[in-house]
Design a protein around this motif. Sequence first.
Motif, short mmCIF file in Angstrom:
data_model
loop_
_atom_site.label_atom_id
_atom_site.label_comp_id
_atom_site.label_asym_id
_atom_site.label_seq_id
_atom_site.Cartn_x
_atom_site.Cartn_y
_atom_site.Cartn_z
N ASP A 18 0.81 -1.22 0.00
CA ASP A 18 0.00 0.00 0.00
C ASP A 18 0.85 1.27 0.00
N LEU A 19 2.16 1.14 0.15
CA LEU A 19 3.04 2.30 0.25
C LEU A 19 3.56 2.66 -1.13
N SER A 20 3.16 3.81 -1.63
CA SER A 20 3.55 4.26 -2.96
C SER A 20 5.05 4.50 -3.04
N GLY A 21 5.74 3.76 -3.93
CA GLY A 21 7.17 3.95 -4.15
C GLY A 21 8.07 3.23 -3.16
N TRP A 22 7.50 2.36 -2.31
CA TRP A 22 8.30 1.70 -1.27
C TRP A 22 9.52 0.97 -1.85
N ALA A 23 9.34 0.24 -2.93
CA ALA A 23 10.42 -0.58 -3.47
C ALA A 23 11.57 0.25 -4.04
N ASP A 24 11.32 1.52 -4.33
CA ASP A 24 12.33 2.35 -5.00
C ASP A 24 13.22 3.13 -4.05
N ASP A 25 12.97 3.07 -2.75
CA ASP A 25 13.73 3.88 -1.82
C ASP A 25 15.09 3.24 -1.49
N ASP A 26 15.97 4.04 -0.90
CA ASP A 26 17.26 3.55 -0.41
C ASP A 26 17.06 3.10 1.03
N HIS A 27 16.66 1.86 1.22
CA HIS A 27 16.34 1.36 2.55
C HIS A 27 17.58 1.29 3.44
N ALA A 28 18.76 1.10 2.83
CA ALA A 28 19.99 1.02 3.61
C ALA A 28 20.28 2.36 4.29
N GLU A 29 20.05 3.46 3.60
CA GLU A 29 20.27 4.78 4.18
C GLU A 29 19.32 5.02 5.35
N ALA A 30 18.06 4.65 5.17
CA ALA A 30 17.08 4.79 6.25
C ALA A 30 17.44 3.87 7.42
N PHE A 31 17.93 2.69 7.12
CA PHE A 31 18.30 1.73 8.16
C PHE A 31 19.41 2.28 9.05
N GLU A 32 20.42 2.91 8.44
CA GLU A 32 21.52 3.47 9.23
C GLU A 32 21.03 4.61 10.11
N THR A 33 20.11 5.41 9.61
CA THR A 33 19.54 6.49 10.42
C THR A 33 18.73 5.92 11.58
N PHE A 34 17.98 4.85 11.32
CA PHE A 34 17.20 4.20 12.37
C PHE A 34 18.11 3.66 13.47
N ARG A 35 19.22 3.02 13.08
CA ARG A 35 20.13 2.43 14.08
C ARG A 35 20.78 3.50 14.97
N ASN A 36 20.84 4.72 14.48
CA ASN A 36 21.46 5.79 15.25
C ASN A 36 20.71 6.11 16.54
N THR A 37 19.41 5.82 16.56
CA THR A 37 18.62 6.15 17.76
C THR A 37 17.83 4.97 18.32
N CYS A 38 17.80 3.84 17.65
CA CYS A 38 16.92 2.76 18.12
C CYS A 38 17.36 2.23 19.48
N GLN A 39 18.66 2.32 19.80
CA GLN A 39 19.12 1.81 21.09
C GLN A 39 18.59 2.65 22.25
N ASP A 40 18.04 3.82 21.96
CA ASP A 40 17.52 4.68 23.01
C ASP A 40 16.02 4.49 23.24
N MET A 41 15.40 3.56 22.52
CA MET A 41 13.97 3.34 22.68
C MET A 41 13.75 2.31 23.79
N PRO A 42 12.99 2.66 24.83
CA PRO A 42 12.96 1.84 26.04
C PRO A 42 12.04 0.63 26.02
N ASP A 43 10.99 0.63 25.20
CA ASP A 43 9.99 -0.44 25.29
C ASP A 43 10.54 -1.77 24.77
N PRO A 44 10.09 -2.89 25.35
CA PRO A 44 10.64 -4.20 24.97
C PRO A 44 10.52 -4.53 23.49
N ASP A 45 9.38 -4.19 22.85
CA ASP A 45 9.25 -4.54 21.43
C ASP A 45 10.24 -3.76 20.57
#
Length: 330
Positions: A18-45
């Motif tokens: 359902d996400l328009s253009g999802w397959a065309d994005d640079d997921h690796a770039e977004a992934f590195e940005t996500f990893r920069n802060t994900c360790q600071d998220m406190p909830d178990p999931d």
Amino acid sequence: MTHPTNAETRIEVLSFDDLSGWADDDHAEAFETFRNTCQDMPDPDWRAVCAYATSNPEPRSFFELLFRPVLIEDGADMLFTGYFEPELDGSRTRSARYRFPLYAMPQEAKASAPWFSRREILDGNRLSGRGLEIAWVDDPVELFFLQIQGSGRVNLPDGGKLRVGYAGANGHPYRSIGAELVRRGTYQAHQVSADVIKNWVRRNPAAGKELLFHNPSYVFFREVSEVPASKGPLGAMNRSVTPMRTIAVDPRFTPLGAPVWIEKDGREPLRRLMIAQDTGSAIKGAQRADIFFGTGDQAGRAAGKLKDPGRMIVLLPIQRAYAMAPEGAL
């Protein structure tokens, strides 16, 4: 994340198809940005998905395997705007040129909300002489826009740079001076930009000063010069934000640190996976986001032009996504 009580709040779990253009994005770039802060998220999931991220999975598969897209709407239309890190000229000491102070937050402002308004703070000299000055800059208009952005860099006379970040505000609601100029009939909505506003204030010093007082919100700063100049300013998660991958959101609806798929329409459509790493006093609502464009004048010009519709979809860990879905919607 706490959702305000709102009968119009609507939650729908989508698929990645359902996400328009999802397959065309640079997921690796977004992934590195996500990893920069994900360790600071406190909830178990969130801790579980962050732990898996350390195993260096294939980025697109990581998001598709562990998340589900969730559309959260509160009855208001989507609005995308942009923000950036301004650069100002200033000094750590006051002089005839550098005489407009950047203030640290006083203790009484932390304990009282709302505190004094912008007019009361500046016209009443309520902070001067108290040692709260972090630096002085040479332009009150640029200082006003620094407060809107919430962070910036000050170029010092010796060639050094002083970086400041958001420390808090006086508790008054943000009011747009651009919208006020439109209301007065000075400009039409499509004519208003940060540069247009700055030029009008400078051409009309007395009326310009009054226009700035139209916004009662006043932002205080803290020094964050430990952040290298090569990295972005600190966002609300106290980590550097990334140009064109970080957005500011309303954390009542979107968890800080969450991936967010944006479908920005307008003259230059944008389909991109962003990370919700920041907040802003003007960013309120489930379908409201501020895109970080970077540092300096060029980023500022691009950010200032952005005011587009579209939609944003939050990526949430699977169990959390389905738990949020209305009964009978799955």
